[in-house]
Design a protein around this motif. Structure first.
Motif: not given
Length: 461
Positions: A420-427, A434-440, A442-453
């Motif tokens: 799940c990818v959350t788009v907020d005002f920092e986006s 913010t990308i969230r892992d289903r199983d854990t 866990e959420q982490k913030t990553i650059p949009i340009e690195g999301l595809k990878e």
């Protein structure tokens, strides 16, 4: 895990529906909803890829559901594809006799057996043979001269196209022909949701080998198929190889190994790998007496084609042996759903249901969630990200524009969405998500340009 919980999830989230439910349903027939058909296609397409693209000597086929009725006479289905049927004269229930007693059927006094449904004794009929094939008629007139059958297996379509396929593709033994398709069996007692159905889908490989090479190829396919199911997300410790004892083998089988899985209702066959000897092509070939067929086959005076190959040992003509890995696709769906279904405590008397499917099988690969549904800038950026990930063609990516982050997380946990990818005002300000892992979780913030990878690594890991 109870089957009821899986059935409830399947209906609620659009995996599997009871067929014709608005008319009360139709026995042992199920429809796959939007997420179910995607999961089912993901499984079958992986099987197809691994069979026909990763093996140079395996090709595909799609044969007809309706075939010449003599096909089923030669294969033995018309005379021998039967189950023993017992009726209760009191409550009109019907059973397979081997479900009621395990002893020798001929020695049973059926007047002493109690009906499981109504509890009466002395009301069960003697077993009679019931043919499992569905009959239909070809053409406008219904009579015995134009009877046809809905195929009870896909394998016979491969056998009757064996020589045409071999010649067209310039194949030499050993080679295989793979097929995925619908089959139909008029089961007396279908049961356990999509485990045993009257209309179902098979994934079958018929692998043709020379006599003498059959045992090593059978061992090869047992190992290969076990590994494949592990790669789809079933731990090897949850699978068991069952070497079918001699008294349990089909009459044509030299050896059969079943891959067993602990389904919600108990341990049963997920896939069978059979050494069918030369029975199948031997049943369909012309001039059967010329080839020293080892299997007991019925005389075939109708075939127009010889289905023999030259022996590599003495140059004589012989009928190839067949190694058959045969899996029920619907059973595969049920096994993977059962394995993936988990209920987890979150503390504070809260819990979540999560479907921990392997990411490559998940029906939805990612959900893009803008923090506020009415904010044009957030929604616009979320749409751009959705299209960007979708362009990778790794699977379905959805936009969830409800504005409730928590409920969206729970919904996508339940349907197996790995990311799940959350788009907020920092986006908007910092170009991050913010990308969230289903199983854990866990959420982490990553650059949009690195999301595809990151997304690609998650789905292909």
């Amino acid at each position: 895990m109870s089957i009821e919980k899986i059935v409830s999830l399947c209906k609620r989230r659009g995996f599997v529906f009871q067929s014709s439910e608005i008319y009360g349903g139709f026995g042992a027939i199920y429809d796959y909803g939007p997420l179910g058909i995607t999961l089912k296609k993901n499984i079958s397409q992986l099987w197809w890829r691994d069979m026909t693209q990763l093996h140079e000597n395996i090709v595909g086929l799609d044969s007809g559901i309706l075939m010449h009725p003599k096909t089923w006479e030669a294969s033995g289905h018309v005379n021998a594809f039967n189950d023993p049927l017992v009726d209760c004269k009191e409550c009109k229930s019907r059973y397979r006799s081997d479900e009621l007693v395990e002893e020798d059927q001929e020695k049973i006094d059926w007047t002493t057996i109690q009906c499981p449904r109504c509890g009466t004794k002395g009301k069960l009929t003697e077993p009679r043979q019931f043919n499992l094939m569905f009959k239909t008629n070809i053409g406008p007139v219904e009579d015995d001269n134009n009877i046809a059958y809905l195929r009870p297996e896909t394998a016979q379509g491969i056998y009757v196209n064996y020589l045409l396929t071999q010649n067209a593709m310039r194949l030499k033994v050993p080679f295989g022909i793979a097929q995925i398709g619908k089959a139909f069996r008029n089961e007396i007692t279908p049961r356990n949701f999509i485990f045993r159905l009257r209309e179902f889908e098979q994934m079958e490989l018929e692998f043709f080998v020379q006599k003498g090479d059959d045992e090593k190829w059978h061992d090869y396919w047992v190992e290969k198929r076990l590994k494949w199911w592990v790669e789809q997300g079933i731990p090897e410790k949850r699978l068991k190889l069952f070497d079918v004892p001699k008294e349990g083998l089909s009459h044509y089988s030299k050896k059969t190994v079943d891959i067993m899985y602990a389904f919600p209702h108990g341990e049963e066959e997920l896939e069978g790998i059979a050494n069918r000897t030369d029975f199948d092509l031997g049943s369909h070939t012309k001039n059967q007496g010329d080839f020293g067929i080892s299997a007991a086959v019925a005389e075939n005076k109708d075939s127009t084609t010889k289905l023999a190959v030259q022996s590599k040992n003495d140059g004589g003509w012989q009928i190839p042996y067949v190694i058959e890995p045969s899996a029920g696709l619907d059973r595969g769906v049920l096994a993977l759903l059962n394995e993936a279904y988990k209920k987890e405590s979150l503390g504070d008397n809260k819990e979540r249901v999560v479907l921990s499917l392997a990411p490559h099988l998940s029906p939805i690969k990612a959900a893009i969630i803008p923090l506020k549904k009415n904010n044009e800038a957030l929604v616009g950026l979320a749409k751009e990200i959705k299209l960007s990930l979708q362009s990778l063609r790794l699977g379905r990516v959805v936009l969830e524009n409800s504005g409730n982050i928590g409920k969206n997380y729970r919904r996508h946990d339940e349907v197996g969405t790995p990311v799940c990818v959350t788009v907020d005002f920092e986006s908007l300000d910092k170009k991050t998500v913010t990308i969230r892992d289903r199983d854990t979780m866990e959420q982490k913030t990553i650059p949009i340009e690195g999301l595809k990878e990151v997304f690609t690594e998650t789905i292909k890991k």
